[in-house]
Motif scaffolding. Structure first.
Motif, mmCIF file in Angstrom:
data_model
loop_
_atom_site.group_PDB
_atom_site.id
_atom_site.type_symbol
_atom_site.label_atom_id
_atom_site.label_comp_id
_atom_site.label_asym_id
_atom_site.label_seq_id
_atom_site.Cartn_x
_atom_site.Cartn_y
_atom_site.Cartn_z
ATOM 1 N N ASN A 81 -12.962 -17.684 -35.054
ATOM 2 C CA ASN A 81 -13.375 -18.527 -33.924
ATOM 3 C C ASN A 81 -12.915 -17.958 -32.585
ATOM 4 O O ASN A 81 -12.982 -18.645 -31.568
ATOM 5 N N GLU A 111 -18.444 -10.733 -32.067
ATOM 6 C CA GLU A 111 -19.664 -11.279 -32.664
ATOM 7 C C GLU A 111 -19.793 -10.957 -34.153
ATOM 8 O O GLU A 111 -20.462 -11.684 -34.891
ATOM 9 N N HIS A 164 -18.129 -13.986 -35.437
ATOM 10 C CA HIS A 164 -18.864 -15.189 -35.060
ATOM 11 C C HIS A 164 -20.046 -15.405 -35.999
ATOM 12 O O HIS A 164 -20.462 -16.541 -36.239
ATOM 13 N N TYR A 170 -13.864 -16.033 -29.919
ATOM 14 C CA TYR A 170 -14.954 -15.414 -29.164
ATOM 15 C C TYR A 170 -15.243 -16.298 -27.959
ATOM 16 O O TYR A 170 -14.785 -17.443 -27.875
#
Length: 319
Positions: A181, A237, A240, A183
């Motif tokens: 988490n 990412e 993510h 990001y």
């Protein structure tokens, strides 16, 4: 017809102006190893992808495709490339968003990244490959094999896990779940200018012995590579996208693979967990625990790691 990836990125992809200068070898042996490795760029699926290549086509040997993980780039594979390149072509791309490859606007799920790498392989003129992936790279390797099983003769997965497969929430690496988490604007601001400090957590805490993990010169190299504009955001990412990866991999697993699969895991890292996951997605799995090693197999235990990969690659027949 343009691919979905191309349409997504049309006008959004960032292009590299220049490649990072290769690190100078520190020993004669290192110089001999790196001498045969060349750097290239190729357009594929709407991206410019950077890759290293070694070896030449001999005796119809299938090319080997090496996929790096997080906190590293294709540079990590150079010792193995020199070794495998004596018998065949060996290719090590920078994943989209990493190293000197383009930074896509989206599509960091491993299914899409695998499509990008597959497009690169097709553009190079190869129809079959033998896959090797470490960390995030093993996820991309699995997604590649699951989507193009007839084009993969063998696959090697190195110390991480497969999101969405089996009891994946209990894997050793998930002690770092906070990072999935991590990001967005605030994490990016916290890490900017402190990339080396941030990566030390991974290089040290995921190693069996921080003093025998990723070497100093490589730490400097990788920290500088990810500190370039847009690179850290791209790196975040990869994580993510895990919820999408979990859904995709659960769907892939419904059709088990049949090609030979080698799983390498560090004794002080994933242990046999990845073996169990692998047997849920492939019917032909062999596993090897690298004694005394943590997550960074190529750096912590290069000799047994490379020997296992070379033996497997050389012994697996056409699928």
């Amino acid at each position: 017809m343009k691919s979905l990836r191309t349409l997504k990125r049309l006008g959004a992809a960032l292009f590299c102006a220049a490649a990072l200068a290769p690190a100078l070898p520190t020993t004669a042996a290192a110089a001999a190893q790196s001498a045969a490795i060349t750097r290239h760029d190729i357009e594929a699926n709407g991206l410019r992808l950077h890759y290293l290549q070694a070896g030449s086509q001999q005796n119809d040997a299938t090319p080997v495709l090496l996929l790096h993980g997080y906190a590293e780039t294709s540079h990590m594979w150079q010792p193995l490339m020199a070794q495998l390149g004596e018998q065949r072509v060996v290719i090590a791309p920078d994943l989209p968003g990493a190293g000197n490859s383009d930074i896509p606007a989206g599509g960091y799920d491993k299914k899409t990244l695998a499509q990008d790498i597959h497009a690169m392989v097709q553009a190079l003129g190869y129809r079959k490959v033998k896959l090797v992936g470490h960390d995030i790279g093993l996820m991309v390797a699995y997604a590649y094999a699951a989507q193009y099983p007839g084009e993969v003769e063998s696959i090697t997965l190195m110390d991480a896990f497969l999101p969405g497969v089996g009891d994946w929430q209990k894997v050793w690496l998930l002690r770092d779940k906070w990072h999935f988490n991590f990001y967005g604007p605030t994490p990016l601001a916290l890490v900017e200018g402190r990339e080396r400090v941030y990566f030390e957590h991974f290089w040290n805490d995921f190693a069996a012995d921080p003093k025998h993990s990723v070497p100093e010169a490589d730490r400097e190299r990788y920290a500088a590579a990810y500190a370039r504009p847009g690179r850290m955001k791209a790196g975040f990412e990869y994580f993510h996208a895990f919820p999408q990866d979990a859904a995709d991999f659960a769907a892939f697993a419904k059709t088990p693979l049949t090609m030979p699969m080698l799983v390498l895991a560090g004794e002080k890292a994933s242990g046999t967990f990845l073996f169990d996951q692998a047997r849920l997605v492939d019917t032909n799995v062999q596993g090897v625990v690298i004694p005394g090693a943590g997550h960074w197999l190529m750096e912590e235990a290069p000799a047994p790691t490379m020997a296992a990969i070379e033996q497997f690659v050389d012994s697996t027949p056409a699928h």
